[in-house]
Scaffold this motif. Structure first.
Motif, mmCIF file in Angstrom:
data_model
loop_
_atom_site.group_PDB
_atom_site.id
_atom_site.type_symbol
_atom_site.label_atom_id
_atom_site.label_comp_id
_atom_site.label_asym_id
_atom_site.label_seq_id
_atom_site.Cartn_x
_atom_site.Cartn_y
_atom_site.Cartn_z
ATOM 1 N N LEU A 93 10.940 -37.511 19.638
ATOM 2 C CA LEU A 93 10.476 -38.354 20.740
ATOM 3 C C LEU A 93 10.042 -39.732 20.250
ATOM 4 O O LEU A 93 10.320 -40.745 20.896
ATOM 5 C CB LEU A 93 9.316 -37.668 21.470
ATOM 6 C CG LEU A 93 9.662 -36.420 22.290
ATOM 7 C CD1 LEU A 93 8.416 -35.799 22.876
ATOM 8 C CD2 LEU A 93 10.657 -36.756 23.391
ATOM 9 N N VAL A 94 9.361 -39.775 19.104
ATOM 10 C CA VAL A 94 8.922 -41.053 18.561
ATOM 11 C C VAL A 94 10.107 -41.938 18.199
ATOM 12 O O VAL A 94 10.133 -43.145 18.503
ATOM 13 C CB VAL A 94 8.025 -40.833 17.317
ATOM 14 C CG1 VAL A 94 7.777 -42.153 16.591
ATOM 15 C CG2 VAL A 94 6.696 -40.214 17.730
ATOM 16 N N ARG A 98 11.117 -45.545 20.111
ATOM 17 C CA ARG A 98 11.331 -46.832 19.441
ATOM 18 C C ARG A 98 12.676 -47.437 19.833
ATOM 19 O O ARG A 98 12.792 -48.659 20.007
ATOM 20 C CB ARG A 98 11.260 -46.647 17.928
ATOM 21 C CG ARG A 98 9.860 -46.333 17.414
ATOM 22 C CD ARG A 98 9.854 -46.188 15.904
ATOM 23 N NE ARG A 98 8.500 -45.966 15.399
ATOM 24 C CZ ARG A 98 8.204 -45.782 14.122
ATOM 25 N NH1 ARG A 98 9.180 -45.796 13.214
ATOM 26 N NH2 ARG A 98 6.948 -45.588 13.741
ATOM 27 N N ILE A 99 13.674 -46.588 19.990
ATOM 28 C CA ILE A 99 14.995 -47.071 20.403
ATOM 29 C C ILE A 99 14.943 -47.626 21.824
ATOM 30 O O ILE A 99 15.487 -48.694 22.117
ATOM 31 C CB ILE A 99 16.042 -45.942 20.306
ATOM 32 C CG1 ILE A 99 16.235 -45.523 18.845
ATOM 33 C CG2 ILE A 99 17.370 -46.383 20.918
ATOM 34 C CD1 ILE A 99 17.128 -44.323 18.671
ATOM 35 N N VAL A 100 14.285 -46.898 22.697
ATOM 36 C CA VAL A 100 14.208 -47.288 24.104
ATOM 37 C C VAL A 100 13.444 -48.596 24.273
ATOM 38 O O VAL A 100 13.812 -49.445 25.097
ATOM 39 C CB VAL A 100 13.544 -46.161 24.930
ATOM 40 C CG1 VAL A 100 13.189 -46.649 26.330
ATOM 41 C CG2 VAL A 100 14.486 -44.960 25.019
ATOM 42 N N THR A 101 12.359 -48.775 23.502
ATOM 43 C CA THR A 101 11.565 -50.004 23.622
ATOM 44 C C THR A 101 12.354 -51.245 23.189
ATOM 45 O O THR A 101 11.972 -52.368 23.540
ATOM 46 C CB THR A 101 10.288 -49.910 22.769
ATOM 47 O OG1 THR A 101 10.625 -49.551 21.424
ATOM 48 C CG2 THR A 101 9.334 -48.875 23.344
ATOM 49 N N PHE A 107 18.034 -51.033 32.864
ATOM 50 C CA PHE A 107 18.323 -49.746 32.222
ATOM 51 C C PHE A 107 17.250 -49.422 31.185
ATOM 52 O O PHE A 107 16.788 -48.280 31.084
ATOM 53 C CB PHE A 107 19.699 -49.775 31.564
ATOM 54 C CG PHE A 107 20.061 -48.498 30.867
ATOM 55 C CD1 PHE A 107 20.423 -47.373 31.593
ATOM 56 C CD2 PHE A 107 20.027 -48.421 29.478
ATOM 57 C CE1 PHE A 107 20.750 -46.179 30.948
ATOM 58 C CE2 PHE A 107 20.349 -47.240 28.820
ATOM 59 C CZ PHE A 107 20.712 -46.123 29.566
ATOM 60 N N GLY A 108 16.848 -50.423 30.427
ATOM 61 C CA GLY A 108 15.804 -50.214 29.431
ATOM 62 C C GLY A 108 14.482 -49.827 30.064
ATOM 63 O O GLY A 108 13.754 -48.974 29.538
ATOM 64 N N VAL A 116 8.302 -42.179 28.666
ATOM 65 C CA VAL A 116 6.846 -42.056 28.802
ATOM 66 C C VAL A 116 6.492 -40.761 29.521
ATOM 67 O O VAL A 116 5.558 -40.040 29.118
ATOM 68 C CB VAL A 116 6.263 -43.273 29.548
ATOM 69 C CG1 VAL A 116 4.800 -43.019 29.919
ATOM 70 C CG2 VAL A 116 6.380 -44.527 28.691
ATOM 71 N N MET A 117 7.236 -40.435 30.569
ATOM 72 C CA MET A 117 6.989 -39.199 31.311
ATOM 73 C C MET A 117 7.221 -37.981 30.424
ATOM 74 O O MET A 117 6.438 -37.022 30.451
ATOM 75 C CB MET A 117 7.897 -39.146 32.547
ATOM 76 C CG MET A 117 7.574 -40.194 33.590
ATOM 77 S SD MET A 117 8.760 -40.196 34.976
ATOM 78 C CE MET A 117 8.486 -38.558 35.651
#
Length: 216
Positions: A93-94, A98-101, A107-108, A116-117
């Motif tokens: 998840l971590v 980091r990839i998503v941020t 989309f991001g 976050v959910m």
């Protein structure tokens, strides 16, 4: 000599505080005994099992210490399996967070919201899984599904637990000297108390967990 009135209440309070301090020291010692990495999970599980017994009425310190040590040894391997899975999921998840941020645009934003959910749900599962483990004897994989169902089925209790943990955090922040003696034991006691209320309300969890096993 029998005591009554305020003396009896004071004695019970001192006895209870002593128990919390002893359990805290045992948690620290057993965690170190397992070289921290493989000791923290069975030490935590054992603490949940011991506080459960205390809430059920067992108040003899020597008996509770024996219960803690026996739970630590008996559940050492099983609890570490759960710990390894939780660490693996947490690491995944971590990395993905980091990839998503790093993503831009709508989309991001959507992916960040989803992540976050998921991470909030993961935190709630971590909060519940050791309590489920301490209360019930289930196949390994069922502890995770039971924790998810417990979180989803009782959102009010989950929020109450979070608020309670936040209040404890504030207390320990104001009085940091309490942390070495009561930080873990008091937190686990609160979560065990909350879970006992939740299990009592639900009666049965996922069609197989019978609340009557709590008294076994």
């Amino acid at each position: 000599m029998l005591m009554n009135g305020w003396k009896a209440k004071l004695y019970q309070f001192v006895e209870f505080v002593t128990l919390l301090a002893v359990l805290q020291m045992m948690w620290i010692g057993l965690t170190i005994l397992g070289a921290v990495i493989i000791g923290i999970t069975p030490a935590t599980v054992g603490l949940f099992m011991t506080t459960r017994k205390r809430l059920q009425g067992e108040d003899d310190l020597k008996t509770l210490v024996k219960i803690y040590w026996k739970s630590y040894k008996t559940e050492f391997i099983a609890s570490n399996k759960i710990g390894l899975v939780l660490i693996g999921i947490g690491y995944f998840l971590v990395v993905n967070f980091r990839i998503v941020t790093a993503m831009n645009g709508m989309f991001g934003l959507v992916m960040l919201t989803v992540m976050v959910m998921i991470m909030v749900l993961y935190a709630l599962i971590v909060m519940n899984i050791f309590q489920v483990f301490a209360h019930y004897d289930l196949p390994f994989s069922r502890y995770f599904s039971a924790s998810v169902l417990l979180t989803i089925s009782f959102p009010v209790q989950a929020v109450a637990s979070i608020l309670g943990l936040f209040l404890l955090y504030r207390v320990f922040l104001i009085i940091p000297g309490l942390l070495p003696f009561f930080g873990i034991s008091l937190t686990v006691l609160f979560l065990t108390w909350m879970s006992s209320k939740t299990f009592h309300l639900k009666g049965k969890l996922d069609g197989t967990l019978d609340v009557e096993t709590m008294s076994s």
